[in-house]
Design an enzyme around this catalytic site. Sequence first.
Site, mmCIF file in Angstrom:
data_model
loop_
_atom_site.group_PDB
_atom_site.id
_atom_site.type_symbol
_atom_site.label_atom_id
_atom_site.label_comp_id
_atom_site.label_asym_id
_atom_site.label_seq_id
_atom_site.Cartn_x
_atom_site.Cartn_y
_atom_site.Cartn_z
ATOM 1 N N SER A 1 26.952 -6.503 -38.164
ATOM 2 C CA SER A 1 26.603 -7.514 -38.009
ATOM 3 C C SER A 1 25.621 -7.650 -36.746
ATOM 4 O O SER A 1 25.793 -8.697 -35.777
ATOM 5 C CB SER A 1 27.923 -7.738 -36.878
ATOM 6 O OG SER A 1 27.909 -6.193 -35.718
ATOM 7 N N HIS B 1 44.196 -50.993 -42.399
ATOM 8 C CA HIS B 1 44.029 -50.337 -44.300
ATOM 9 C C HIS B 1 42.249 -51.577 -44.303
ATOM 10 O O HIS B 1 41.493 -51.898 -45.352
ATOM 11 C CB HIS B 1 44.714 -51.621 -44.253
ATOM 12 C CG HIS B 1 46.168 -51.420 -44.314
ATOM 13 N ND1 HIS B 1 47.160 -50.380 -45.079
ATOM 14 C CD2 HIS B 1 46.803 -52.431 -42.917
ATOM 15 C CE1 HIS B 1 47.707 -50.901 -43.557
ATOM 16 N NE2 HIS B 1 47.882 -51.514 -42.973
ATOM 17 N N SER C 1 15.461 -42.791 -49.721
ATOM 18 C CA SER C 1 15.311 -42.708 -50.847
ATOM 19 C C SER C 1 14.391 -42.399 -51.530
ATOM 20 O O SER C 1 13.356 -42.613 -51.490
ATOM 21 C CB SER C 1 16.390 -43.472 -51.480
ATOM 22 O OG SER C 1 16.059 -43.238 -52.925
ATOM 23 N N LYS D 1 15.772 -48.468 -49.952
ATOM 24 C CA LYS D 1 17.234 -47.131 -49.110
ATOM 25 C C LYS D 1 16.518 -47.019 -48.287
ATOM 26 O O LYS D 1 15.880 -45.962 -47.727
ATOM 27 C CB LYS D 1 17.584 -46.582 -50.164
ATOM 28 C CG LYS D 1 18.154 -46.689 -51.703
ATOM 29 C CD LYS D 1 19.448 -47.763 -51.228
ATOM 30 C CE LYS D 1 20.492 -47.014 -51.242
ATOM 31 N NZ LYS D 1 21.471 -45.781 -52.101
ATOM 32 N N ASN E 1 18.802 -45.073 -45.466
ATOM 33 C CA ASN E 1 20.158 -44.103 -45.487
ATOM 34 C C ASN E 1 20.872 -44.091 -44.365
ATOM 35 O O ASN E 1 19.997 -42.486 -43.076
ATOM 36 C CB ASN E 1 20.082 -43.050 -47.016
ATOM 37 C CG ASN E 1 19.598 -43.262 -47.981
ATOM 38 O OD1 ASN E 1 20.643 -45.159 -48.643
ATOM 39 N ND2 ASN E 1 19.168 -43.281 -49.467
ATOM 40 N N GLU F 1 26.898 -39.587 -42.079
ATOM 41 C CA GLU F 1 26.574 -38.833 -43.767
ATOM 42 C C GLU F 1 26.801 -38.027 -43.305
ATOM 43 O O GLU F 1 27.777 -36.981 -43.396
ATOM 44 C CB GLU F 1 26.020 -39.595 -44.483
ATOM 45 C CG GLU F 1 26.390 -39.995 -44.861
ATOM 46 C CD GLU F 1 25.409 -40.814 -46.650
ATOM 47 O OE1 GLU F 1 25.513 -41.576 -46.636
ATOM 48 O OE2 GLU F 1 24.264 -40.364 -46.133
ATOM 49 N N TYR G 1 42.217 -3.201 -33.139
ATOM 50 C CA TYR G 1 41.406 -3.885 -33.882
ATOM 51 C C TYR G 1 41.273 -3.473 -35.692
ATOM 52 O O TYR G 1 41.895 -2.608 -35.612
ATOM 53 C CB TYR G 1 39.881 -3.135 -32.950
ATOM 54 C CG TYR G 1 39.173 -3.982 -33.596
ATOM 55 C CD1 TYR G 1 38.503 -5.095 -33.382
ATOM 56 C CD2 TYR G 1 37.928 -3.107 -34.909
ATOM 57 C CE1 TYR G 1 37.461 -5.323 -33.751
ATOM 58 C CE2 TYR G 1 37.111 -2.545 -34.732
ATOM 59 C CZ TYR G 1 36.685 -4.374 -34.506
ATOM 60 O OH TYR G 1 35.453 -4.741 -34.948
ATOM 61 N N GLN H 1 35.459 -8.362 -36.576
ATOM 62 C CA GLN H 1 34.040 -9.030 -36.636
ATOM 63 C C GLN H 1 33.403 -9.839 -36.828
ATOM 64 O O GLN H 1 32.237 -10.787 -37.393
ATOM 65 C CB GLN H 1 32.860 -7.536 -37.688
ATOM 66 C CG GLN H 1 31.216 -7.826 -37.350
ATOM 67 C CD GLN H 1 30.833 -6.728 -37.529
ATOM 68 O OE1 GLN H 1 30.879 -5.883 -36.818
ATOM 69 N NE2 GLN H 1 30.479 -5.824 -39.143
ATOM 70 N N LYS I 1 32.388 -14.010 -35.711
ATOM 71 C CA LYS I 1 31.305 -14.555 -35.056
ATOM 72 C C LYS I 1 30.954 -15.577 -35.606
ATOM 73 O O LYS I 1 29.743 -16.226 -35.157
ATOM 74 C CB LYS I 1 30.001 -13.244 -34.288
ATOM 75 C CG LYS I 1 30.563 -12.485 -33.523
ATOM 76 C CD LYS I 1 29.551 -11.420 -33.163
ATOM 77 C CE LYS I 1 31.284 -10.187 -32.378
ATOM 78 N NZ LYS I 1 32.174 -9.920 -33.471
HETATM 79 N N1 ARG Z 1 30.386 -5.096 -34.216
HETATM 80 C C1 ARG Z 1 32.015 -5.277 -33.980
HETATM 81 C C2 ARG Z 1 32.732 -6.257 -33.589
HETATM 82 O O1 ARG Z 1 31.714 -7.749 -33.950
HETATM 83 C C3 ARG Z 1 31.593 -4.266 -32.737
HETATM 84 C C4 ARG Z 1 33.320 -3.753 -32.122
HETATM 85 C C5 ARG Z 1 33.156 -2.632 -33.786
HETATM 86 N N2 ARG Z 1 33.986 -2.102 -32.613
HETATM 87 C C6 ARG Z 1 34.952 -0.364 -33.968
HETATM 88 N N3 ARG Z 1 35.818 0.152 -33.452
HETATM 89 N N4 ARG Z 1 34.146 -0.483 -35.433
HETATM 90 O O2 ARG Z 1 34.303 -6.440 -33.666
#
Ligand code: ARG
Length: 462
Positions: free
Chosen positions: A25, A158, A279, A285, A287, A292, A319, A324, A327
């Site tokens: 990640s 309306h 355009s 045009k 726009n 939009e 968890y 993950q 995010k």
């Molecule tokens: N990169 C993970 C996340 O964003 C961190 C937590 C990972 N925890 C684990 N037990 N593998 O959630």
Amino acid sequence: MNKYKAWKGRFKKDTSPLMEEFNSSIKFDKRLYREDIEGSIAYADALKAAKIINQKERNLIIKGLKEILKEFEYGKFVISQSDEDIHMAVERRLIKKIGDTGKKLHTGRSRNDQVVTDTRLFLKKSIRKILSEITLLQKNIIKISEREIATIIPGYTHLQQAQPVLLSHYFMSFFWGLRRDKNRLKNCLTRTDILPLGSGALAGTTFEIDRKLLAKLLKFSTISENSIDAVSDRDFIIEFLSACGIIMTHLSRYAEDLIIWSSSEFDYIEIDDAFATGSSMLPQKKNPDSLELIRGKSARVFGNLITMMTAVKGLPLTYGKDLQEDKEPLFDTIDTVSLCIKIFVGVINTMKINHTKIKYNDYILATDLSDYLVKKGMPFRKSHEVVGKIIRYADKQRISLSEIPIEKYKTFSKTFEENIYNVIDIKKSIEAKKTLGSTSTRSVKKQITTAKKLLSLKNTGT
Ligand code: ARG
């Protein structure tokens, strides 16, 4: 195996490169570097207070972490291909820098409580930032409302002309929606402002980590009461995404009105060149792409909310790696909402209002005619019907209400007198509104005064 893998002890073989990429990640959670380091600095203090590390070790760890922070700030931090996430990347670098002492930092901590601490820290800052951006939009709305206090537009229901209103009244309606948006965000902030750190993987820890100290160091108002809830809970994200979804419905609706108003058919406003595009094929045009895109981007924010709710709804506690996935929708929402608000400020600040192009026929005063009859004793349902017939007549004759002679009015109701023509007046219709919160100039000025007080702006006596 020469890659840094904190959990390698349990494993005999290497992770497949494909799995490594899938699992990682770092490309998006590196955005949490500041919060991750802040959290770890506080955690080093808590470890010291719990006598797990001594003062020297604490200092060494914190010094190392601060250097790593600098590396990130100056773009010098080198992410390694095997860095799973921001937490592992910082830990790897710390151990590389300060040696074995770095290996003590994660004592009693899990990435489960760490990641959600980082996210909460990050979101707290982001909410505050968005709040101030909304305030800026509100200030500009007030400014335009003060400037356009004498401009009358047909108000629509309306998308049909309904009754005349002040353009300021229309703009101020946006102010109040944004005020609710801010209240929702502030509310969400109280539930984001809870410290999960010290909950370990899910059960707490055998080390005497002073969570209240951590909360104080990291400026959290309170600590979570249950370690299982602490590592599982993503409600604060869902709440934020939902509050942002509502913000986007507001931005998108007002954007839509302005798009309609900028069409050649309406021509009430002209979007400034700075916020429009052309355009590739049609030279004439211009726009309203800015608006939009605001309308279009609302879709992805709604999508982000659904992504998040779907990710948690069937997830067994506590968890799961599914979390993950919180995010990207979160970051994307923060960026999208923030940008859309700023664009909106730019558009309304620069757009031109074509006062002479704002058109309405006086049928939008039909309710005023009906009210006239009611004030002379006719029941409203009856007057509604009488005026309905007058409109049908005028429409057929292709004339306006003011062009109907008094003799003709009298054929619809004897109650009509010469003074009916005083009623058929756009300005009078506006000022005749008596209720609090209505579109009369007095009432709108009062609204603006209240709004300015709420933003602690000086009242210049609009
Ligand atoms: N990169 C993970 C996340 O964003 C961190 C937590 C990972 N925890 C684990 N037990 N593998 O959630």
